[in-house]
Scaffold this motif. Structure first.
Motif, PDB file in Angstrom:
ATOM      1  N   GLY A  34      46.399   6.941   5.376  1.00  0.00           N
ATOM      2  CA  GLY A  34      47.186   5.721   5.264  1.00  0.00           C
ATOM      3  C   GLY A  34      48.639   6.129   5.101  1.00  0.00           C
ATOM      4  O   GLY A  34      48.983   7.302   5.252  1.00  0.00           O
ATOM      5  N   GLY A  35      49.500   5.194   4.834  1.00  0.00           N
ATOM      6  CA  GLY A  35      50.888   5.567   4.628  1.00  0.00           C
ATOM      7  C   GLY A  35      51.811   4.373   4.595  1.00  0.00           C
ATOM      8  O   GLY A  35      51.404   3.232   4.838  1.00  0.00           O
ATOM      9  N   ASP A  36      53.042   4.668   4.264  1.00  0.00           N
ATOM     10  CA  ASP A  36      54.106   3.672   4.219  1.00  0.00           C
ATOM     11  C   ASP A  36      55.247   4.170   5.084  1.00  0.00           C
ATOM     12  O   ASP A  36      55.658   5.329   4.966  1.00  0.00           O
ATOM     13  N   ILE A  37      55.744   3.291   5.954  1.00  0.00           N
ATOM     14  CA  ILE A  37      56.892   3.648   6.782  1.00  0.00           C
ATOM     15  C   ILE A  37      57.931   2.551   6.694  1.00  0.00           C
ATOM     16  O   ILE A  37      57.602   1.381   6.524  1.00  0.00           O
ATOM     17  N   GLU A  38      59.186   2.925   6.799  1.00  0.00           N
ATOM     18  CA  GLU A  38      60.264   1.954   6.843  1.00  0.00           C
ATOM     19  C   GLU A  38      60.467   1.530   8.281  1.00  0.00           C
ATOM     20  O   GLU A  38      60.378   2.348   9.197  1.00  0.00           O
ATOM     21  N   ALA A  39      60.745   0.249   8.471  1.00  0.00           N
ATOM     22  CA  ALA A  39      60.954  -0.275   9.816  1.00  0.00           C
ATOM     23  C   ALA A  39      62.118  -1.255   9.795  1.00  0.00           C
ATOM     24  O   ALA A  39      62.105  -2.203   9.005  1.00  0.00           O
ATOM     25  N   PRO A  40      63.098  -1.040  10.637  1.00  0.00           N
ATOM     26  CA  PRO A  40      64.213  -1.983  10.683  1.00  0.00           C
ATOM     27  C   PRO A  40      63.748  -3.383  11.101  1.00  0.00           C
ATOM     28  O   PRO A  40      62.874  -3.512  11.969  1.00  0.00           O
ATOM     29  N   THR A  41      64.310  -4.405  10.497  1.00  0.00           N
ATOM     30  CA  THR A  41      64.044  -5.776  10.903  1.00  0.00           C
ATOM     31  C   THR A  41      64.338  -5.895  12.395  1.00  0.00           C
ATOM     32  O   THR A  41      65.332  -5.361  12.879  1.00  0.00           O
ATOM     33  N   GLY A  42      63.446  -6.562  13.119  1.00  0.00           N
ATOM     34  CA  GLY A  42      63.619  -6.732  14.555  1.00  0.00           C
ATOM     35  C   GLY A  42      62.876  -5.716  15.403  1.00  0.00           C
ATOM     36  O   GLY A  42      62.855  -5.806  16.623  1.00  0.00           O
TER      37      GLY A  42
ATOM     38  N   MET B  44      65.281  -2.090   3.755  1.00  0.00           N
ATOM     39  CA  MET B  44      64.510  -2.096   4.976  1.00  0.00           C
ATOM     40  C   MET B  44      63.050  -2.373   4.622  1.00  0.00           C
ATOM     41  O   MET B  44      62.516  -1.790   3.682  1.00  0.00           O
ATOM     42  N   PRO B  45      62.397  -3.256   5.386  1.00  0.00           N
ATOM     43  CA  PRO B  45      60.988  -3.558   5.109  1.00  0.00           C
ATOM     44  C   PRO B  45      60.090  -2.328   5.272  1.00  0.00           C
ATOM     45  O   PRO B  45      60.380  -1.425   6.047  1.00  0.00           O
ATOM     46  N   ILE B  46      58.991  -2.352   4.542  1.00  0.00           N
ATOM     47  CA  ILE B  46      58.001  -1.274   4.587  1.00  0.00           C
ATOM     48  C   ILE B  46      56.745  -1.799   5.290  1.00  0.00           C
ATOM     49  O   ILE B  46      56.291  -2.908   5.029  1.00  0.00           O
ATOM     50  N   ILE B  47      56.191  -0.980   6.173  1.00  0.00           N
ATOM     51  CA  ILE B  47      54.879  -1.257   6.749  1.00  0.00           C
ATOM     52  C   ILE B  47      53.899  -0.350   6.022  1.00  0.00           C
ATOM     53  O   ILE B  47      54.021   0.874   6.078  1.00  0.00           O
ATOM     54  N   HIS B  48      52.971  -0.952   5.307  1.00  0.00           N
ATOM     55  CA  HIS B  48      51.912  -0.218   4.622  1.00  0.00           C
ATOM     56  C   HIS B  48      50.742  -0.128   5.597  1.00  0.00           C
ATOM     57  O   HIS B  48      50.253  -1.162   6.064  1.00  0.00           O
ATOM     58  N   ILE B  49      50.308   1.080   5.907  1.00  0.00           N
ATOM     59  CA  ILE B  49      49.225   1.285   6.858  1.00  0.00           C
ATOM     60  C   ILE B  49      47.986   1.721   6.082  1.00  0.00           C
ATOM     61  O   ILE B  49      48.029   2.724   5.362  1.00  0.00           O
ATOM     62  N   LEU B  50      46.912   0.955   6.221  1.00  0.00           N
ATOM     63  CA  LEU B  50      45.655   1.333   5.581  1.00  0.00           C
ATOM     64  C   LEU B  50      45.067   2.527   6.332  1.00  0.00           C
ATOM     65  O   LEU B  50      45.331   2.710   7.523  1.00  0.00           O
ATOM     66  N   PRO B  51      44.292   3.363   5.667  1.00  0.00           N
ATOM     67  CA  PRO B  51      43.734   4.553   6.321  1.00  0.00           C
ATOM     68  C   PRO B  51      42.945   4.225   7.584  1.00  0.00           C
ATOM     69  O   PRO B  51      42.198   3.259   7.635  1.00  0.00           O
ATOM     70  N   HIS B  52      43.155   5.040   8.602  1.00  0.00           N
ATOM     71  CA  HIS B  52      42.417   4.982   9.871  1.00  0.00           C
ATOM     72  C   HIS B  52      41.932   6.401  10.142  1.00  0.00           C
ATOM     73  O   HIS B  52      42.728   7.348  10.122  1.00  0.00           O
ATOM     74  N   ALA B  53      40.660   6.572  10.406  1.00  0.00           N
ATOM     75  CA  ALA B  53      40.036   7.894  10.489  1.00  0.00           C
ATOM     76  C   ALA B  53      40.790   8.882  11.374  1.00  0.00           C
ATOM     77  O   ALA B  53      40.943  10.050  11.004  1.00  0.00           O
ATOM     78  N   SER B  54      41.282   8.462  12.518  1.00  0.00           N
ATOM     79  CA  SER B  54      41.933   9.429  13.411  1.00  0.00           C
ATOM     80  C   SER B  54      43.443   9.264  13.519  1.00  0.00           C
ATOM     81  O   SER B  54      44.155  10.249  13.694  1.00  0.00           O
ATOM     82  N   LEU B  55      43.953   8.060  13.399  1.00  0.00           N
ATOM     83  CA  LEU B  55      45.387   7.850  13.600  1.00  0.00           C
ATOM     84  C   LEU B  55      46.227   8.064  12.352  1.00  0.00           C
ATOM     85  O   LEU B  55      47.382   8.483  12.446  1.00  0.00           O
ATOM     86  N   CYS B  56      45.653   7.757  11.199  1.00  0.00           N
ATOM     87  CA  CYS B  56      46.413   7.851   9.950  1.00  0.00           C
ATOM     88  C   CYS B  56      45.414   7.988   8.792  1.00  0.00           C
ATOM     89  O   CYS B  56      45.242   7.059   8.005  1.00  0.00           O
ATOM     90  N   PRO B  57      44.738   9.154   8.704  1.00  0.00           N
ATOM     91  CA  PRO B  57      43.633   9.312   7.753  1.00  0.00           C
ATOM     92  C   PRO B  57      43.981   9.011   6.296  1.00  0.00           C
ATOM     93  O   PRO B  57      43.134   8.517   5.557  1.00  0.00           O
TER      94      PRO B  57
ATOM     95  N   ILE C  79      56.932  -8.658  15.405  1.00  0.00           N
ATOM     96  CA  ILE C  79      58.264  -8.159  15.076  1.00  0.00           C
ATOM     97  C   ILE C  79      58.472  -8.198  13.563  1.00  0.00           C
ATOM     98  O   ILE C  79      58.273  -9.232  12.924  1.00  0.00           O
ATOM     99  N   VAL C  80      58.875  -7.073  13.020  1.00  0.00           N
ATOM    100  CA  VAL C  80      59.094  -6.944  11.581  1.00  0.00           C
ATOM    101  C   VAL C  80      60.231  -7.863  11.144  1.00  0.00           C
ATOM    102  O   VAL C  80      61.305  -7.865  11.748  1.00  0.00           O
ATOM    103  N   GLY C  81      59.943  -8.641  10.108  1.00  0.00           N
ATOM    104  CA  GLY C  81      60.945  -9.529   9.539  1.00  0.00           C
ATOM    105  C   GLY C  81      61.641  -8.856   8.362  1.00  0.00           C
ATOM    106  O   GLY C  81      61.928  -7.652   8.406  1.00  0.00           O
ATOM    107  N   THR C  82      61.836  -9.594   7.296  1.00  0.00           N
ATOM    108  CA  THR C  82      62.536  -9.058   6.131  1.00  0.00           C
ATOM    109  C   THR C  82      61.596  -8.690   4.989  1.00  0.00           C
ATOM    110  O   THR C  82      62.033  -8.150   3.987  1.00  0.00           O
ATOM    111  N   GLU C  83      60.299  -8.990   5.139  1.00  0.00           N
ATOM    112  CA  GLU C  83      59.333  -8.699   4.086  1.00  0.00           C
ATOM    113  C   GLU C  83      58.433  -7.536   4.481  1.00  0.00           C
ATOM    114  O   GLU C  83      58.212  -7.275   5.661  1.00  0.00           O
TER     115      GLU C  83
END
Length: 112
Positions: A16-24, A1-14, A90-94
């Motif tokens: 940062g983080g990595d989450i798995e997201a199904p393609t589509g 499953m592809p990973i979404i890497h989130i760069l730090p955001h002061a209030s939403l995701c201080p 939309i999340v693809g395969t990468e």
């Protein structure tokens, strides 16, 4: 499953983080499903720009934005050549790396 890497955001995701997201799945849906409360004032109907993200890596794996998204993005705060509306990207395969901008055009954040 592809990973979404989130760069730090002061209030939403201080941290940062990595989450798995199904393609589509849209980036917005994936963020919300993982407790990251990205703004989405139009309820993901591609009618505003509050879910704007900047794709730092993996832009091509998301597919092309349509004309409606491109027109809306012209109104987004902090627009870059790799900006997308997360409700339409939309999340693809990468894996992708995103940055959530510090501001939106919405002056009053809604309770989402």
């Amino acid at each position: 499953m592809p990973i979404i890497h989130i760069l730090p955001h002061a209030s939403l995701c201080p941290e940062g983080g990595d989450i798995e997201a199904p393609t589509g799945t849209s980036i917005c849906e994936a963020l919300l499903d993982h407790g990251i409360a990205i703004e989405h004032a139009c309820e993901m109907s591609c009618a505003c720009t509050t879910c704007h993200v900047v794709v730092k890596q993996g832009y091509r794996s998301l597919g092309e934005p349509d004309e409606i998204e491109e027109d809306l993005l012209d109104k987004a705060w902090g627009l870059t050549p790799t900006s997308r509306l997360s409700c339409q990207a939309i999340v693809g395969t990468e894996d992708v790396t995103i940055e959530i901008p510090k501001y939106t055009i919405n002056h009053a954040r809604e309770n989402h």
